[in-house]
Design a protein around this motif. Structure first.
Motif, short mmCIF file in Angstrom:
data_model
loop_
_atom_site.label_atom_id
_atom_site.label_comp_id
_atom_site.label_asym_id
_atom_site.label_seq_id
_atom_site.Cartn_x
_atom_site.Cartn_y
_atom_site.Cartn_z
N ASP A 110 27.40 -21.26 12.39
CA ASP A 110 28.78 -21.53 12.80
C ASP A 110 29.70 -21.43 11.59
O ASP A 110 29.62 -22.26 10.68
CB ASP A 110 28.86 -22.92 13.42
N SER A 134 28.23 -25.42 19.80
CA SER A 134 27.78 -25.54 18.41
C SER A 134 26.98 -26.83 18.24
O SER A 134 27.30 -27.87 18.84
CB SER A 134 28.98 -25.53 17.44
N ASN A 182 32.77 -22.08 11.43
CA ASN A 182 33.78 -23.13 11.44
C ASN A 182 33.25 -24.48 10.97
O ASN A 182 34.02 -25.45 10.89
CB ASN A 182 34.36 -23.28 12.86
N GLN A 183 31.94 -24.56 10.69
CA GLN A 183 31.35 -25.80 10.20
C GLN A 183 30.99 -25.64 8.73
O GLN A 183 30.46 -24.60 8.32
CB GLN A 183 30.09 -26.15 11.01
#
Length: 337
Positions: free
Chosen positions: A199, A164, A201-202
């Motif tokens: 992403d 990422s 998760n970001q």
């Protein structure tokens, strides 16, 4: 053992072998980043190839000892994969793709669904696979801008490989690198399903209001006296250069300028025995402009007054003399009587 028992044993061994193989192979769509609707790479499953055995939309790079590239069928997804291999020569190579229309400041994650290694040894270890992202969109795999994920060199044919990075440009680049540091004969790697997506998760960057950093500065524009000093006009009147041409002055006929005659007073003439004869003024013809004649007549005025003065003085002297003579005669006659 009967023949029927042997058949059952063989069938059981085959089933166990199939289960073992299937346990290491993902089902169709499982672990495939290409089926994600947010995927951004083109030709994600390498279904079409260009020249040189490279998938269309992807570009080959070589860092050491270029290996061979071609098509293969070692994949659980669409039946076509990319094979990178060499026979007895270590190598470092891979492919990349520049992905446009990304948002700077947003994190993106790359993942691969299939990265199987095949070497001539029992452990089947030693071939390194890794993913990378250049957040600036560069194409140099050795650039320090590339963010590389973890290196995997194990036996799994579908390793969990991802990386990422936060985009710093409107285009970013996704890489997959294969490295064989030590050859074991024929070394092969099979790649398929390489995708890129935002992403999850970001956190998505938000436009946080930033207080202005520009401290108000007091005005520094001090009034400055005008520097435009009045300049006297430099256009000096120039006398006309067109010299008037002489005009035809009419010629006057010669005129006789009378010169006044200085006549003594009447009493002086009567008392004078022999008055000196005076020449009469004679008109002398002279051709001159009227302005010149007037100038000469004006210049004679002082002389006329001077002559009149002398004449008056002479007349007075004659009168005094006559009176003295008369007085002397009268005095003499009285004595004789």
């Amino acid at each position: 053992m009967s023949r029927k028992g042997k058949v059952w044993i063989r069938a059981l061994v085959a089933a166990l072998a199939l289960i073992t193989v299937m346990s290491g192979t993902p089902a169709q769509g499982e672990g495939d980043p290409c089926v994600d609707p947010n995927n951004l790479t083109s030709n994600c499953q390498f279904v079409s190839f260009a020249g040189g055995g490279v998938p269309e939309g992807w570009t080959r790079f070589d860092e050491a000892s270029p290996p061979a590239f071609d098509r293969s069928h070692d994949t659980p997804f669409d039946g076509i994969s990319l094979r990178i291999w060499s026979d007895g020569v270590p190598f470092t190579s891979g492919i990349y793709q520049q992905v446009p229309n990304v948002t700077p400041g947003t994190a993106y994650v790359a993942a691969i669904g299939w990265a199987a290694a095949q070497i001539n040894q029992e452990k089947k270890e030693g071939i390194e696979r890794m993913l990378g992202i250049d957040p600036l969109g560069g194409t140099d795999s050795t650039s320090p801008n590339v963010v590389w994920g973890p290196v995997y060199s194990g036996t799994s044919r579908a390793p969990d490989l991802n990386v990422s990075a936060v985009a710093q440009n409107t285009t970013i680049t996704v890489f997959v690198r294969v490295r064989v540091p030590q050859t074991h004969g024929k070394d092969e790697i099979f790649l398929d399903a390489l995708g890129l997506k935002p992403d999850p998760n970001q956190p998505t960057p938000t436009d946080t209001p930033v207080p202005p950093t520009d401290t108000p500065v007091p005005p520094t524009d001090t009034p400055v006296p005008p520097t435009d000093t009045p300049v006297p006009p430099t256009d000096t009147p120039v006398p006309p250069t067109d010299t008037p041409l002489p005009t035809d002055t009419p010629t006057l006929e010669p005129t006789a300028t009378p010169i006044p005659t200085l006549t003594p007073p009447a009493t002086a003439v009567a008392l004078s025995n022999n008055p000196p004869p005076r020449p009469k003024a004679t008109a002398v013809p002279r051709v001159a402009p009227a302005s010149e004649s007037r100038l000469q007549a004006t210049d004679l005025v002082p002389y006329m007054f001077m002559c009149a003065g002398f004449a008056s003085f002479g007349g007075a002297a004659v009168m005094v003399g006559l009176m003295v003579w008369l007085w002397s005669r009268g005095t003499g006659g009285s004595q004789k009587e």
